[in-house]
Design a protein around this motif. Structure first.
Motif, PDB file in Angstrom:
ATOM      1  N   VAL A  42      -7.372  -3.556 -41.418  1.00 46.37           N
ATOM      2  CA  VAL A  42      -6.991  -4.170 -42.748  1.00 46.37           C
ATOM      3  C   VAL A  42      -7.289  -5.408 -43.035  1.00 46.37           C
ATOM      4  O   VAL A  42      -7.747  -6.426 -42.139  1.00 46.37           O
ATOM      5  N   THR A  43      -7.488  -5.741 -44.316  1.00 43.80           N
ATOM      6  CA  THR A  43      -7.478  -7.288 -45.183  1.00 43.80           C
ATOM      7  C   THR A  43      -6.451  -7.576 -45.689  1.00 43.80           C
ATOM      8  O   THR A  43      -5.264  -6.913 -45.781  1.00 43.80           O
ATOM      9  N   GLU A  79      -3.924  -6.101 -48.658  1.00 44.58           N
ATOM     10  CA  GLU A  79      -4.136  -4.568 -48.481  1.00 44.58           C
ATOM     11  C   GLU A  79      -2.822  -3.944 -48.197  1.00 44.58           C
ATOM     12  O   GLU A  79      -2.518  -4.215 -46.840  1.00 44.58           O
TER      13      GLU A  79
END
Length: 67
Positions: free
Chosen positions: A4-5, A8
């Protein structure tokens, strides 16, 4: 499982289906956490094994030189 960034929506993939983590039950979130922790532990164990194998080769080489 996917990475996950920032900004997001966290999702996981299982059986070719995407799930939003925020929509999971508390139990499912706990299980996701456990799977991620176990994956981390497995990666650390592999790295430690690599270190041990290199050490064994090194000490074996030193022993051969000594003999």
């Amino acid at each position: 499982m996917t990475e996950v960034t920032e900004n997001e929506v966290q999702t996981i993939s299982m059986n070719d289906k995407e799930y939003k983590v925020e929509d999971l039950t508390d139990k499912a979130k706990y299980l996701v956490s456990q799977v991620q922790d176990m994956q981390t532990q497995a990666n650390q164990a592999r790295a430690r094994l690599d270190q041990i194998e290199v050490g064994i080769r090194g000490f074996t080489g030193l022993l051969q030189e000594e003999l």
